[in-house]
Design a protein around this motif. Structure first.
Motif, PDB file in Angstrom:
ATOM      1  N   VAL A 104       0.862  -1.180   0.000  1.00  0.00           N
ATOM      2  CA  VAL A 104       0.000   0.000   0.000  1.00  0.00           C
ATOM      3  C   VAL A 104       0.897   1.228   0.000  1.00  0.00           C
ATOM      4  N   VAL A 105       0.741   2.048  -1.023  1.00  0.00           N
ATOM      5  CA  VAL A 105       1.608   3.208  -1.222  1.00  0.00           C
ATOM      6  C   VAL A 105       0.778   4.479  -1.098  1.00  0.00           C
ATOM      7  N   GLY A 106       1.199   5.373  -0.227  1.00  0.00           N
ATOM      8  CA  GLY A 106       0.534   6.658  -0.074  1.00  0.00           C
ATOM      9  C   GLY A 106       1.345   7.743  -0.743  1.00  0.00           C
ATOM     10  N   SER A 107       0.719   8.508  -1.629  1.00  0.00           N
ATOM     11  CA  SER A 107       1.441   9.537  -2.376  1.00  0.00           C
ATOM     12  C   SER A 107       1.821  10.700  -1.479  1.00  0.00           C
ATOM     13  N   THR A 108       2.903  11.368  -1.860  1.00  0.00           N
ATOM     14  CA  THR A 108       3.325  12.595  -1.192  1.00  0.00           C
ATOM     15  C   THR A 108       3.535  13.660  -2.255  1.00  0.00           C
ATOM     16  N   ILE A 109       3.568  14.917  -1.844  1.00  0.00           N
ATOM     17  CA  ILE A 109       3.805  16.001  -2.799  1.00  0.00           C
ATOM     18  C   ILE A 109       5.251  15.917  -3.285  1.00  0.00           C
ATOM     19  N   SER A 110       5.413  15.900  -4.606  1.00  0.00           N
ATOM     20  CA  SER A 110       6.740  15.762  -5.187  1.00  0.00           C
ATOM     21  C   SER A 110       7.262  17.116  -5.640  1.00  0.00           C
ATOM     22  N   THR A 111       8.566  17.334  -5.490  1.00  0.00           N
ATOM     23  CA  THR A 111       9.194  18.575  -5.937  1.00  0.00           C
ATOM     24  C   THR A 111      10.057  18.320  -7.168  1.00  0.00           C
ATOM     25  N   GLY A 112       9.819  17.202  -7.832  1.00  0.00           N
ATOM     26  CA  GLY A 112      10.588  16.902  -9.033  1.00  0.00           C
ATOM     27  C   GLY A 112      11.674  15.881  -8.813  1.00  0.00           C
ATOM     28  N   SER A 113      11.961  15.524  -7.574  1.00  0.00           N
ATOM     29  CA  SER A 113      12.995  14.535  -7.308  1.00  0.00           C
ATOM     30  C   SER A 113      12.499  13.148  -7.669  1.00  0.00           C
ATOM     31  N   ARG A 114      13.394  12.278  -8.179  1.00  0.00           N
ATOM     32  CA  ARG A 114      13.030  10.905  -8.514  1.00  0.00           C
ATOM     33  C   ARG A 114      13.212   9.988  -7.314  1.00  0.00           C
ATOM     34  N   ILE A 115      13.627  10.539  -6.175  1.00  0.00           N
ATOM     35  CA  ILE A 115      13.762   9.725  -4.970  1.00  0.00           C
ATOM     36  C   ILE A 115      12.374   9.313  -4.494  1.00  0.00           C
ATOM     37  N   ASP A 116      12.220   8.020  -4.195  1.00  0.00           N
ATOM     38  CA  ASP A 116      10.923   7.488  -3.784  1.00  0.00           C
ATOM     39  C   ASP A 116      10.684   7.828  -2.318  1.00  0.00           C
ATOM     40  N   LYS A 117       9.815   8.820  -2.073  1.00  0.00           N
ATOM     41  CA  LYS A 117       9.514   9.246  -0.706  1.00  0.00           C
ATOM     42  C   LYS A 117       8.107   8.835  -0.274  1.00  0.00           C
ATOM     43  N   ASN A 118       7.449   8.005  -1.081  1.00  0.00           N
ATOM     44  CA  ASN A 118       6.103   7.591  -0.739  1.00  0.00           C
ATOM     45  C   ASN A 118       6.086   6.764   0.543  1.00  0.00           C
ATOM     46  N   TYR A 153      -2.200   2.052  -4.761  1.00  0.00           N
ATOM     47  CA  TYR A 153      -1.621   3.396  -4.674  1.00  0.00           C
ATOM     48  C   TYR A 153      -2.748   4.322  -4.232  1.00  0.00           C
ATOM     49  N   VAL A 154      -2.520   5.043  -3.155  1.00  0.00           N
ATOM     50  CA  VAL A 154      -3.549   5.908  -2.576  1.00  0.00           C
ATOM     51  C   VAL A 154      -3.113   7.358  -2.708  1.00  0.00           C
ATOM     52  N   ASP A 155      -3.895   8.122  -3.462  1.00  0.00           N
ATOM     53  CA  ASP A 155      -3.630   9.554  -3.604  1.00  0.00           C
ATOM     54  C   ASP A 155      -4.706  10.291  -2.815  1.00  0.00           C
ATOM     55  N   ARG A 156      -4.320  10.864  -1.714  1.00  0.00           N
ATOM     56  CA  ARG A 156      -5.291  11.536  -0.844  1.00  0.00           C
ATOM     57  C   ARG A 156      -5.453  13.014  -1.173  1.00  0.00           C
ATOM     58  N   TRP A 157      -4.663  13.499  -2.132  1.00  0.00           N
ATOM     59  CA  TRP A 157      -4.807  14.894  -2.538  1.00  0.00           C
ATOM     60  C   TRP A 157      -6.024  15.005  -3.446  1.00  0.00           C
ATOM     61  N   LEU A 158      -6.836  15.990  -3.202  1.00  0.00           N
ATOM     62  CA  LEU A 158      -8.124  16.087  -3.884  1.00  0.00           C
ATOM     63  C   LEU A 158      -7.970  16.293  -5.384  1.00  0.00           C
ATOM     64  N   ARG A 159      -8.835  15.593  -6.129  1.00  0.00           N
ATOM     65  CA  ARG A 159      -8.858  15.726  -7.572  1.00  0.00           C
ATOM     66  C   ARG A 159     -10.305  15.838  -8.030  1.00  0.00           C
TER      67      ARG A 159
END
Length: 257
Positions: free
Chosen positions: A43-57, A163-169
Protein backbone atom coordinates in the motif's frame (compact mmCIF):
# COMPACT_ATOMS: atom_id res chain seq x y z
CA UNK A 1 40.75 -58.92 -51.26
CA UNK A 2 39.35 -61.16 -48.49
CA UNK A 3 40.33 -58.49 -45.99
CA UNK A 4 38.60 -55.86 -48.08
CA UNK A 5 35.35 -57.89 -48.20
CA UNK A 6 35.58 -58.63 -44.48
CA UNK A 7 36.02 -54.96 -43.69
CA UNK A 8 33.09 -54.16 -45.97
CA UNK A 9 30.82 -56.71 -44.22
CA UNK A 10 31.91 -55.49 -40.83
CA UNK A 11 31.11 -51.94 -41.77
CA UNK A 12 27.77 -53.03 -43.19
CA UNK A 13 26.98 -55.01 -40.07
CA UNK A 14 27.91 -52.11 -37.86
CA UNK A 15 25.75 -49.74 -39.88
CA UNK A 16 22.80 -52.11 -39.80
CA UNK A 17 23.17 -52.58 -36.05
CA UNK A 18 23.31 -48.86 -35.54
CA UNK A 19 20.24 -48.38 -37.68
CA UNK A 20 18.35 -50.95 -35.61
CA UNK A 21 19.30 -49.38 -32.24
CA UNK A 22 16.25 -47.97 -30.44
CA UNK A 23 16.03 -44.19 -30.49
CA UNK A 24 14.64 -42.53 -27.37
CA UNK A 25 11.47 -40.59 -28.15
CA UNK A 26 11.61 -36.83 -27.62
CA UNK A 27 10.52 -35.68 -24.18
CA UNK A 28 7.11 -34.06 -24.32
CA UNK A 29 6.97 -30.49 -23.08
CA UNK A 30 5.20 -30.16 -19.75
CA UNK A 31 4.92 -26.69 -18.26
CA UNK A 32 4.56 -25.91 -14.57
CA UNK A 33 3.00 -22.54 -13.74
CA UNK A 34 3.72 -20.91 -10.39
CA UNK A 35 2.76 -17.45 -9.13
CA UNK A 36 4.52 -15.65 -6.29
CA UNK A 37 2.91 -12.23 -6.68
CA UNK A 38 0.02 -12.43 -4.23
CA UNK A 39 1.39 -13.16 -0.77
CA UNK A 40 1.07 -9.55 0.38
CA UNK A 41 -0.28 -6.13 -0.53
CA UNK A 42 1.95 -3.11 -0.97
CA UNK A 43 0.00 0.00 0.00
CA UNK A 44 1.61 3.21 -1.22
CA UNK A 45 0.53 6.66 -0.07
CA UNK A 46 1.44 9.54 -2.38
CA UNK A 47 3.33 12.59 -1.19
CA UNK A 48 3.81 16.00 -2.80
CA UNK A 49 6.74 15.76 -5.19
CA UNK A 50 9.19 18.58 -5.94
CA UNK A 51 10.59 16.90 -9.03
CA UNK A 52 13.00 14.54 -7.31
CA UNK A 53 13.03 10.91 -8.51
CA UNK A 54 13.76 9.73 -4.97
CA UNK A 55 10.92 7.49 -3.78
CA UNK A 56 9.51 9.25 -0.71
CA UNK A 57 6.10 7.59 -0.74
CA UNK A 58 4.81 6.11 2.48
CA UNK A 59 4.67 2.33 2.09
CA UNK A 60 2.91 -0.30 4.16
CA UNK A 61 3.10 -4.08 3.73
CA UNK A 62 -0.10 -6.00 4.46
CA UNK A 63 0.26 -9.81 4.50
CA UNK A 64 -2.50 -11.72 2.72
CA UNK A 65 -4.02 -14.73 4.44
CA UNK A 66 -5.32 -16.06 1.13
CA UNK A 67 -3.56 -17.13 -2.05
CA UNK A 68 -6.52 -16.18 -4.24
CA UNK A 69 -4.48 -13.82 -6.39
CA UNK A 70 -1.77 -16.39 -7.09
CA UNK A 71 -4.37 -19.05 -7.88
CA UNK A 72 -6.23 -16.66 -10.19
CA UNK A 73 -2.97 -15.82 -11.99
CA UNK A 74 -2.01 -19.40 -12.84
CA UNK A 75 -5.61 -20.27 -13.72
CA UNK A 76 -5.65 -17.36 -16.17
CA UNK A 77 -2.45 -18.68 -17.73
CA UNK A 78 -3.84 -22.21 -17.98
CA UNK A 79 -7.01 -20.91 -19.65
CA UNK A 80 -4.99 -18.96 -22.19
CA UNK A 81 -2.68 -21.93 -22.83
CA UNK A 82 -5.65 -24.22 -23.43
CA UNK A 83 -6.99 -21.77 -26.00
CA UNK A 84 -3.72 -21.11 -27.81
CA UNK A 85 -1.83 -24.40 -27.33
CA UNK A 86 -4.38 -27.07 -26.42
CA UNK A 87 -1.80 -29.84 -26.90
CA UNK A 88 0.51 -28.33 -24.26
CA UNK A 89 0.31 -29.95 -20.82
CA UNK A 90 0.17 -27.39 -18.02
CA UNK A 91 0.38 -28.21 -14.32
CA UNK A 92 -0.43 -25.59 -11.69
CA UNK A 93 1.71 -25.19 -8.58
CA UNK A 94 1.43 -23.46 -5.21
CA UNK A 95 4.26 -22.27 -2.97
CA UNK A 96 3.28 -22.34 0.69
CA UNK A 97 6.78 -22.01 2.15
CA UNK A 98 7.15 -18.47 3.62
CA UNK A 99 10.91 -18.61 3.03
CA UNK A 100 10.33 -18.64 -0.74
CA UNK A 101 8.27 -15.44 -0.55
CA UNK A 102 10.88 -13.81 1.69
CA UNK A 103 13.58 -14.80 -0.78
CA UNK A 104 11.60 -13.18 -3.58
CA UNK A 105 11.24 -9.94 -1.61
CA UNK A 106 15.02 -9.95 -1.09
CA UNK A 107 15.47 -10.40 -4.85
CA UNK A 108 13.16 -7.45 -5.59
CA UNK A 109 15.08 -5.36 -3.05
CA UNK A 110 18.35 -6.24 -4.77
CA UNK A 111 19.70 -8.24 -1.83
CA UNK A 112 19.67 -11.66 -3.51
CA UNK A 113 20.12 -13.00 -7.03
CA UNK A 114 17.12 -14.14 -9.08
CA UNK A 115 18.76 -17.47 -9.79
CA UNK A 116 18.59 -18.23 -6.07
CA UNK A 117 14.82 -17.93 -6.32
CA UNK A 118 14.76 -20.23 -9.34
CA UNK A 119 16.83 -22.80 -7.46
CA UNK A 120 14.35 -22.66 -4.57
CA UNK A 121 11.23 -23.25 -6.69
CA UNK A 122 12.65 -25.60 -9.34
CA UNK A 123 12.21 -28.74 -7.15
CA UNK A 124 8.45 -28.06 -7.02
CA UNK A 125 8.26 -28.11 -10.81
CA UNK A 126 10.53 -31.13 -11.21
CA UNK A 127 8.49 -33.16 -8.73
CA UNK A 128 5.46 -32.43 -10.90
CA UNK A 129 7.31 -33.92 -13.88
CA UNK A 130 7.62 -30.60 -15.68
CA UNK A 131 10.24 -29.85 -18.32
CA UNK A 132 9.68 -26.09 -18.12
CA UNK A 133 8.54 -23.53 -15.59
CA UNK A 134 6.62 -20.30 -16.04
CA UNK A 135 7.23 -18.28 -12.89
CA UNK A 136 5.08 -15.23 -12.26
CA UNK A 137 7.26 -13.07 -10.03
CA UNK A 138 7.03 -9.55 -8.66
CA UNK A 139 8.49 -6.85 -10.88
CA UNK A 140 9.55 -3.39 -9.74
CA UNK A 141 8.85 -0.34 -11.87
CA UNK A 142 7.93 3.33 -11.87
CA UNK A 143 4.47 4.11 -10.61
CA UNK A 144 2.20 4.98 -13.54
CA UNK A 145 -1.47 5.13 -12.69
CA UNK A 146 -3.79 5.06 -15.70
CA UNK A 147 -6.20 7.97 -15.32
CA UNK A 148 -7.96 7.43 -18.62
CA UNK A 149 -6.64 10.70 -20.05
CA UNK A 150 -3.05 10.36 -18.85
CA UNK A 151 -1.11 8.93 -15.93
CA UNK A 152 0.04 10.02 -12.49
CA UNK A 153 2.29 8.58 -9.83
CA UNK A 154 5.62 9.00 -8.10
CA UNK A 155 8.20 6.51 -6.90
CA UNK A 156 8.20 2.77 -7.52
CA UNK A 157 5.93 -0.16 -6.81
CA UNK A 158 6.15 -3.94 -7.20
CA UNK A 159 3.87 -6.93 -6.96
CA UNK A 160 0.22 -6.23 -6.20
CA UNK A 161 -1.30 -3.55 -4.04
CA UNK A 162 -2.83 -0.11 -4.02
CA UNK A 163 -1.62 3.40 -4.67
CA UNK A 164 -3.55 5.91 -2.58
CA UNK A 165 -3.63 9.55 -3.60
CA UNK A 166 -5.29 11.54 -0.84
CA UNK A 167 -4.81 14.89 -2.54
CA UNK A 168 -8.12 16.09 -3.88
CA UNK A 169 -8.86 15.73 -7.57
CA UNK A 170 -11.82 16.57 -9.74
CA UNK A 171 -14.28 13.93 -10.92
CA UNK A 172 -17.19 14.63 -13.25
CA UNK A 173 -20.53 13.63 -11.75
CA UNK A 174 -24.17 14.05 -12.72
CA UNK A 175 -24.30 16.97 -10.31
CA UNK A 176 -21.20 18.64 -11.72
CA UNK A 177 -17.78 18.07 -10.16
CA UNK A 178 -16.79 16.37 -6.92
CA UNK A 179 -13.46 16.55 -5.15
CA UNK A 180 -12.24 13.04 -4.43
CA UNK A 181 -9.04 11.13 -3.76
CA UNK A 182 -7.87 8.16 -5.81
CA UNK A 183 -7.50 4.49 -4.99
CA UNK A 184 -5.54 2.65 -7.68
CA UNK A 185 -4.98 -1.12 -7.67
CA UNK A 186 -1.77 -2.19 -9.37
CA UNK A 187 -0.27 -5.48 -10.55
CA UNK A 188 3.42 -5.33 -11.46
CA UNK A 189 4.81 -8.74 -12.36
CA UNK A 190 6.85 -10.64 -14.91
CA UNK A 191 6.51 -14.12 -16.39
CA UNK A 192 9.89 -15.84 -16.50
CA UNK A 193 10.13 -18.89 -18.78
CA UNK A 194 12.65 -21.44 -17.54
CA UNK A 195 14.01 -24.64 -19.09
CA UNK A 196 14.41 -26.87 -16.04
CA UNK A 197 17.27 -28.70 -17.73
CA UNK A 198 20.05 -26.53 -16.36
CA UNK A 199 17.72 -23.80 -15.09
CA UNK A 200 18.11 -21.79 -18.28
CA UNK A 201 15.99 -18.65 -18.60
CA UNK A 202 14.66 -18.69 -22.17
CA UNK A 203 12.32 -15.72 -21.99
CA UNK A 204 10.76 -13.00 -19.85
CA UNK A 205 7.65 -10.90 -20.35
CA UNK A 206 6.69 -7.95 -18.13
CA UNK A 207 3.22 -6.67 -17.24
CA UNK A 208 2.85 -3.40 -15.31
CA UNK A 209 -0.74 -2.28 -14.82
CA UNK A 210 -2.36 0.26 -12.51
CA UNK A 211 -5.74 1.90 -12.89
CA UNK A 212 -7.35 4.70 -10.88
CA UNK A 213 -10.68 4.02 -9.21
CA UNK A 214 -13.03 6.74 -8.09
CA UNK A 215 -15.63 6.24 -5.39
CA UNK A 216 -19.08 5.01 -6.31
CA UNK A 217 -21.96 7.27 -5.35
CA UNK A 218 -22.79 5.15 -2.33
CA UNK A 219 -19.28 5.52 -0.85
CA UNK A 220 -18.57 9.10 -1.86
CA UNK A 221 -18.90 10.16 1.74
CA UNK A 222 -15.87 8.00 2.63
CA UNK A 223 -13.25 10.13 4.30
CA UNK A 224 -10.31 8.18 2.94
CA UNK A 225 -9.76 6.65 -0.53
CA UNK A 226 -8.71 3.39 1.13
CA UNK A 227 -12.35 2.91 2.12
CA UNK A 228 -13.66 3.15 -1.46
CA UNK A 229 -13.56 -0.67 -1.71
CA UNK A 230 -14.29 -3.37 0.83
CA UNK A 231 -11.67 -6.04 1.57
CA UNK A 232 -13.42 -8.47 -0.78
CA UNK A 233 -13.66 -5.84 -3.51
CA UNK A 234 -9.96 -5.03 -3.17
CA UNK A 235 -8.96 -8.65 -3.77
CA UNK A 236 -11.39 -8.85 -6.71
CA UNK A 237 -9.89 -5.70 -8.26
CA UNK A 238 -6.37 -7.13 -8.02
CA UNK A 239 -7.47 -10.47 -9.49
CA UNK A 240 -8.99 -8.61 -12.43
CA UNK A 241 -5.72 -6.76 -13.07
CA UNK A 242 -3.64 -9.93 -12.82
CA UNK A 243 -6.01 -11.67 -15.27
CA UNK A 244 -5.67 -8.80 -17.72
CA UNK A 245 -1.89 -8.79 -17.33
CA UNK A 246 -1.61 -12.51 -17.97
CA UNK A 247 -3.85 -12.21 -21.01
CA UNK A 248 -1.63 -9.49 -22.46
CA UNK A 249 1.61 -11.48 -22.24
CA UNK A 250 0.46 -15.11 -22.44
CA UNK A 251 0.80 -15.44 -26.23
CA UNK A 252 4.44 -14.32 -26.13
CA UNK A 253 5.16 -16.58 -23.17
CA UNK A 254 3.62 -19.58 -24.92
CA UNK A 255 5.64 -18.77 -28.04
CA UNK A 256 8.80 -19.67 -26.10
CA UNK A 257 8.02 -23.40 -26.19
Amino acid sequence: MRYAFAAWFLALGFTAAAAQSPVAPPVATKVAALSLIGDRLLVVGSTISTGSRIDKNAKTILPLATDEIDVATVLAFEKRANAVRPQLEVVLLRAKDPSIHQLQDDVVAGKRDFRELLSAVAPLARRAGATHLVLFAKSRGETKIDMGDGSIGTGYVDGVGFYVDRWLRKQQTHEGEAEVGILAPFAYFKAVVVDLDGLKIIGEEISHQAKALYPAANVREARDPWDYLSATEKVAALKTLSDQGVDRIAAKVLGRF
